[in-house]
Write a protein that holds these residues in place. Structure first.
Motif, PDB file in Angstrom:
ATOM      1  N   UNK A 399      11.537  -4.441   0.652  1.00 43.14           N
ATOM      2  CA  UNK A 399      11.014  -3.083   0.463  1.00 43.14           C
ATOM      3  C   UNK A 399      10.316  -2.636   1.744  1.00 43.14           C
ATOM      4  N   UNK A 400      10.990  -1.782   2.522  1.00 39.68           N
ATOM      5  CA  UNK A 400      10.465  -1.355   3.810  1.00 39.68           C
ATOM      6  C   UNK A 400       9.317  -0.357   3.677  1.00 39.68           C
ATOM      7  N   UNK A 401       9.134   0.222   2.503  1.00 36.10           N
ATOM      8  CA  UNK A 401       8.048   1.181   2.294  1.00 36.10           C
ATOM      9  C   UNK A 401       6.767   0.519   1.787  1.00 36.10           C
ATOM     10  N   UNK A 402       6.788  -0.791   1.674  1.00 33.75           N
ATOM     11  CA  UNK A 402       5.666  -1.534   1.081  1.00 33.75           C
ATOM     12  C   UNK A 402       4.966  -2.373   2.137  1.00 33.75           C
ATOM     13  N   UNK A 403       3.645  -2.260   2.189  1.00 31.01           N
ATOM     14  CA  UNK A 403       2.834  -3.167   3.004  1.00 31.01           C
ATOM     15  C   UNK A 403       2.474  -4.360   2.139  1.00 31.01           C
ATOM     16  N   UNK A 404       2.994  -5.531   2.470  1.00 33.65           N
ATOM     17  CA  UNK A 404       2.846  -6.739   1.665  1.00 33.65           C
ATOM     18  C   UNK A 404       1.992  -7.747   2.413  1.00 33.65           C
ATOM     19  N   UNK A 405       0.898  -8.193   1.817  1.00 32.12           N
ATOM     20  CA  UNK A 405      -0.010  -9.168   2.433  1.00 32.12           C
ATOM     21  C   UNK A 405      -0.018 -10.423   1.567  1.00 32.12           C
TER      22      UNK A 405
END
Length: 612
Positions: A399-405
């Motif tokens: 998901x390129x629209x998601x900032x995932x940490x």
């Protein structure tokens, strides 16, 4: 009202009660400050129900106040909340009562709006009236003894009130107020606010004596000296009910009863009720979000202290949520970083408007749930510093629209961080971080100290709502001997853990709302609910909205044991640290030691004498 419960934490604290959806209810919330904290500073705070603003509560050191609302429930639960509005002014509550009403009562108002009581008066009486005289436990304040006004008694052997839609009790029809002449009117004490609001007024008229052929009593109601009603004759042995609706009024509005020009007898008035009408009631937070939040609360006990509507009123949403401004708000943010959550995540995929999910710095474990990739509006997912294992779902990684940490987890290819120190089983797994400003619900040394025994009414109507404990009622919830009515008394012991919630449990633990029909009135079928629920009642003589009273001697008492029970902390048996107890093994050891010393002394004395 000799007890109260304070709420020093959270933006709002709520009681949630199971009711029938579409049920018409009367709710009464009572407050008596009584200088319980020794500060002589009565607090001001807000009162809400089901996400709607109800009232601003201005408490007093000298007398109690109460607020009443009548409305039709929209769900199978209803919640009543107190909310802090000023720093250092801690909300509290002394009483909460719920009564069911007939749907035909107070029906001349939109069912999507609530009635807020301004005044309810028993004209011509010198005593207040409530249950058992009023089957619905409405409190009718005594009102009489004014200048140019006479109090009279109804001489009818029987009064038929069956046709009165709002069902006044017969006792308030047995007395009436009349003036000393036909030129004088009876002015209603409306107790309305200074700002104009929609009103709902019901007045009751019943002739007090059988009139002679030459006597006539014809009545007309006026608002600001302008006739509102057509002249009418009060019936003898029955009751006429007159309503004033679809109007606005304020404290300067005059509502009065006058004799018509054709009348040779003065006007009379038996009783009346004055309400303001609320705006349209909210439907509450979107049901999909409520279901998702309930799943989180069922899985993580530390979240159960939050109850009531999650998003409404908008200034009092739950501390770890952010909501949008829709008519039925949607939750857009979960801020649960550092809340001590542990174990796997439950499915809360119904919360489809989420844009931010922050779960960092917890002890969440297991694989990352695939449903986290199903939120169409999700922009930030912070799962850092947990114990997640396995692989990252493609719905997240791609998901390129998601900032995932994801740092600080046990995922494939990561170095698993050491386990955090274990939390003692008797303590809350976590205290929310300071940034969220959500301290624990009940400080163990303060909350129980403000609990005092309650005085139940002589009896309880069958329609009364008593709060019943859920199956998981903690064993340390201490009860008193059951009183003769359905009202039950209880208090928290001083050792109550600070993490316990003062609120009603989430939906799966909600309390039944009505007493069993077959329960005898002199027996209590209930056991005391958890410490966060407190049914009670005002004393029968309490006037409407105010309860003149002086604080009981025990107001500042730190501990209030119930009758027949030892005081909290009273030790049974030996005092701690007292050492040897009679008949114990240590006592036997001391006896043998003493005997041996005595025998040795006698032997030495014998040897010494033998030398001589």
């Amino acid at each position: 009202m000799s007890t109260l419960r304070t709420f020093p934490t959270l933006r709002k604290n709520c009681y949630t009660v199971k009711v029938g959806k579409g049920q018409k209810v009367l709710i009464r919330a009572s407050f008596f400050y009584g200088n319980y904290d020794g500060k002589d500073s009565p607090p001001t705070f807000q009162l809400h129900f089901d996400g709607n603003f109800w009232a601003t509560v201005n408490t007093s050191s000298l007398r109690g106040v109460y607020h009443e609302a009548i409305y039709v429930t929209k769900k199978n639960t209803t919640s009543v909340c107190v909310a802090q509005t000023f720093k250092d002014q801690i909300p509290f509550i002394s009483g909460l009562e719920i009564r069911s009403l007939e749907m035909s009562m107070y029906s001349h108002v939109d069912s999507g709006r609530a009635l807020f009581l301004s005044n309810r008066a028993n004209a011509g009486a010198n005593f207040s009236t409530r249950y058992p005289d009023d089957a619905y436990d409405r409190i009718w304040r005594a009102e009489g003894g004014f200048v140019l006004v006479d109090n009279v008694v109804n001489k009818a052997p029987f009064i038929d009130a069956s046709k009165a839609e709002d069902q006044p009790p017969l006792s308030v029809l047995r007395t009436a107020t009349t003036t000393t002449g036909t030129l004088w009117g009876i002015v209603l004490n409306t107790d309305l606010p200074s700002t104009s609001q929609p009103i709902y007024i019901t007045a009751y008229f019943s002739e007090v004596t059988r009139l002679r052929s030459n006597e006539t009593r014809s009545i007309q109601v006026e608002i600001n000296q302008v006739p509102y009603s057509q002249p009418f004759v009060p019936p003898f042995g029955a009751v006429s009910e007159l309503r004033i609706t679809n109007r606005t009024a304020n404290s300067n509005t005059s509502v009065a009863v006058f004799a018509d020009r054709s009348s040779n007898l003065p006007p009379l008035l038996n009783a009346y009720e004055v309400y303001t009408v609320s705006g349209a009631l909210t439907d509450g937070t979107d049901n999909d979000d409520v279901e998702g939040l309930a799943a989180l609360q069922r899985n993580f006990g530390m979240l159960q202290k939050w109850s009531g509507d999650p998003c409404l009123p908008s200034s009092f949403s739950w501390e770890w949520l952010e909501c949008n401004s829709d008519a039925s708000p949607r939750v857009t943010t979960l801020n649960l970083g550092g809340y001590g959550l542990s174990g796997p995540l439950p499915d809360f995929s119904s919360m489809t408007d989420l844009e931010t999910i922050d779960l960092h710095n917890n002890s969440l474990s297991g694989p990352i749930p695939s449903f986290l990739g199903s939120f169409p509006k999700l922009k930030l997912l912070n799962l850092a510093d947990n114990r997640f294992s396995g692989t990252i779902p493609k719905s997240l990684s791609q998901n390129k629209n998601l900032k995932l940490i994801l740092t600080g987890n046990c995922l494939s290819g990561m170095s698993c961080p050491p386990l955090p120190p274990s939390t003692p089983s008797h303590e809350s797994p976590s205290t929310p971080p300071p940034s969220h400003e959500t301290p624990s619900a009940l400080p163990p040394s303060t909350q129980p100290s403000h609990e005092k025994p309650l005085t139940p009414p002589p009896s309880t109507p069958s329609h009364e709502t008593s709060l019943t404990p859920p199956p998981s009622t903690p064993s340390h919830a201490t009860r008193s001997a059951p009183p003769s009515s359905h009202e039950t008394q209880w208090a928290l012991p001083p050792s109550t853990p600070s993490h316990e919630s003062p609120l009603t449990p989430p939906p799966s633990h909600e309390t039944p709302w009505a007493l069993p029909p077959s329960t005898p009135s002199h027996e209590s079928p209930l056991t005391p609910p958890p410490s966060h629920e407190t049914p009670w009642a005002l004393p029968p003589s309490t006037p409407a909205h105010e309860s003149p009273s002086t604080p009981p001697p025990s107001t500042r008492s730190r501990e209030m044991p119930f009758a027949g029970m030892p005081p909290y902390g009273a030790a049974e048996g030996p005092v701690a640290g007292s050492g040897v107890q009679p008949g114990g093994s240590e006592s036997r050891k001391m006896t043998l030691k003493s005997t041996a010393i005595l025998s040795l002394s006698l032997l030495l004395l014998f040897l010494h004498l033998s030398n001589y």
